[in-house]
Write an enzyme that holds these catalytic residues in place. Structure first.
Site, PDB file in Angstrom:
ATOM      1  N   ARG A 114     -47.793  39.774  13.282  1.00 25.79           N
ATOM      2  CA  ARG A 114     -46.407  39.729  12.805  1.00 25.79           C
ATOM      3  C   ARG A 114     -46.174  38.341  12.252  1.00 25.79           C
ATOM      4  NH1 ARG A 114     -40.823  41.770  15.456  1.00 25.79           N
ATOM      5  NH2 ARG A 114     -41.761  43.659  14.607  1.00 25.79           N
ATOM      6  N   HIS A 141     -42.884  46.569   6.701  1.00 27.28           N
ATOM      7  CA  HIS A 141     -43.001  46.921   8.127  1.00 27.28           C
ATOM      8  C   HIS A 141     -43.602  48.330   8.205  1.00 27.28           C
ATOM      9  CE1 HIS A 141     -42.549  46.662  12.306  1.00 27.28           C
ATOM     10  NE2 HIS A 141     -41.241  46.646  12.440  1.00 27.28           N
ATOM     11  N   GLN A 144     -43.471  50.595  11.392  1.00 26.61           N
ATOM     12  CA  GLN A 144     -42.146  51.180  11.608  1.00 26.61           C
ATOM     13  C   GLN A 144     -41.998  52.485  10.838  1.00 26.61           C
ATOM     14  OE1 GLN A 144     -39.592  49.856  13.666  1.00 26.61           O
ATOM     15  NE2 GLN A 144     -38.877  51.952  13.324  1.00 26.61           N
ATOM     16  N   ASP A 232     -30.398  48.808   8.671  1.00 24.37           N
ATOM     17  CA  ASP A 232     -31.104  47.760   9.422  1.00 24.37           C
ATOM     18  C   ASP A 232     -30.195  46.537   9.464  1.00 24.37           C
ATOM     19  OD1 ASP A 232     -33.044  46.277  10.759  1.00 24.37           O
ATOM     20  OD2 ASP A 232     -34.323  45.990   8.998  1.00 24.37           O
ATOM     21  N   CYS A 274     -34.363  50.821  12.816  1.00 20.33           N
ATOM     22  CA  CYS A 274     -35.610  50.386  13.455  1.00 20.33           C
ATOM     23  C   CYS A 274     -35.369  49.608  14.743  1.00 20.33           C
ATOM     24  CB  CYS A 274     -36.440  49.558  12.479  1.00 20.33           C
ATOM     25  SG  CYS A 274     -35.666  47.994  12.018  1.00 20.33           S
ATOM     26  N   ARG A 302     -42.831  54.492  17.968  1.00 27.68           N
ATOM     27  CA  ARG A 302     -43.706  53.372  17.632  1.00 27.68           C
ATOM     28  C   ARG A 302     -44.989  53.458  18.463  1.00 27.68           C
ATOM     29  NH1 ARG A 302     -41.583  48.719  15.444  1.00 27.68           N
ATOM     30  NH2 ARG A 302     -43.795  48.147  15.315  1.00 27.68           N
TER      31      ARG A 302
END
Ligand code: CP
Ligand code: NVA
Length: 317
Positions: A114, A141, A144, A232, A274, A302
């Site tokens: 990340r 991402h 996700q 988001d 998310c 996830r």
């Protein structure tokens, strides 16, 4: 084509199976990974396929879901997870991603990173001889999105041909949604302020791949009749200066997912986010905790979807 859009997949000697961007992989490969994730969720992945394997999980930014779902998922598959903060690594004091990749490739079987800079994961992947998995960058991402597609399909069946609406910032998750629209065949309507629209080069790429992407500044128009409404945070981890925060709150207030906006969607629309959510900003408590919200199923997925990514990346299925 921008650096962010350049793929490092492929090339000379046999490449590790990197999972960097959805756009790097074809639809059949992504579907296979998703099917593996569904099998894992159903308990249909026998034994401990990751036994004897170690996966390095490197975080340059905070995480709850990515960290815990990867760590638990790797353990459940029989492998070992090594969780690393870049602050505690030489990477955090100037060792290059290339040298980090060369070294970790001698110890581990895969790396998840990340990072706040997509260039770092691309450099890592170019020099790693083991798979590199994108656990979020400033522009994407993809893990996700694997969970999001799984979640939509669990609740509403095949996503191909459906309309998904994004309202808010054209951020990293939105950019992975654009790539997913191209690979999974759904229509994506994005409502963003003009200043925060996703990159034109990415939209052009997706449309050239046959994706149906519709851009608007009007959240009501985006949401009209949609089967899924997604939003988001207004301030992502890569835009946290005080001025940036202030500007974004002003620009994005009209894009909040609330009951009034949701009334414009299909009556059976689901709502995804998310997480982490900033309740009262991009999404109200009433929507987040309401009957159309599937955000915690999405968070759970996830764990399952990433098992599919790991099994594919490590060539175990
Ligand atoms: N959605 C997500 O990636 O959450 P974390 O930042 O908690 O990992
Ligand atoms: N767009 C958010 C996603 C967090 C999982 C961020 O980058 O901070």
């Amino acid at each position: 084509m921008s650096a962010a859009l350049k793929s490092v997949a492929g090339g000379g000697s046999p490449s590790p199976r990197h999972f960097l961007e959805l756009m790097d992989l074809d639809a059949a490969t992504l579907r296979r990974m998703l099917d593996l994730g569904v099998q894992a969720k159903r308990g249909q992945v026998p034994g401990k396929p990751l036994a004897g394997k170690s996966v390095a999980l490197i975080f340059e930014k905070p995480s709850t879901r990515t960290r815990v779902s990867f760590e638990v998922g790797i353990r459940q598959l029989g492998g070992d997870a090594i969780v690393l903060s870049s602050k505690d690594m030489q990477l955090g004091r100037g060792e290059t991603p290339a040298d980090t990749a060369r070294v970790l490739s001698r110890y581990a079987d895969a790396i998840m990173l990340r990072t706040d800079n997509v260039a770092k994961i691309r450099e890592l992947a170019e020099h790693a001889t083991i798979p590199v998995i994108n656990g979020l960058t400033d522009v994407s991402h993809p893990c996700q999105l694997m969970a999001d597609i799984m979640t939509f399909e669990e609740h509403r069946g095949p996503i191909a041909g459906q309309v998904v609406a994004w309202t808010g910032d054209g951020n990293n998750v939105a950019q992975s949604f654009i790539q997913a629209a191209a690979r999974f065949g759904f229509t994506l309507r994005l409502a963003t302020p003009p200043e925060l629209a996703p990159p034109g080069a990415l939209i052009a790429w997706a449309r050239a791949e046959g994706a149906k992407i519709e851009l608007t500044t009007d959240p009501h128009a985006a949401v009209a009749g949609a089967r899924c409404v997604v939003t988001d945070t207004w301030v992502s981890m890569s835009d946290e200066t005080a001025q940036e925060k202030l500007n974004r709150h002003n620009l994005l207030a009209p894009y909040q997912v609330n009951d009034a906006l949701l009334k414009h969607a299909a009556p059976d629309a689901i709502v995804m986010h998310c997480l982490p959510a900033h309740r009262g900003e991009e999404i109200t408590d009433a929507v987040m905790d309401g009957p159309q919200s599937v955000v915690f199923d999405e968070a759970e997925n996830r764990l399952h979807a990433q098992k599919g990514v790991l099994l594919w990346a490590l060539g175990l299925a």
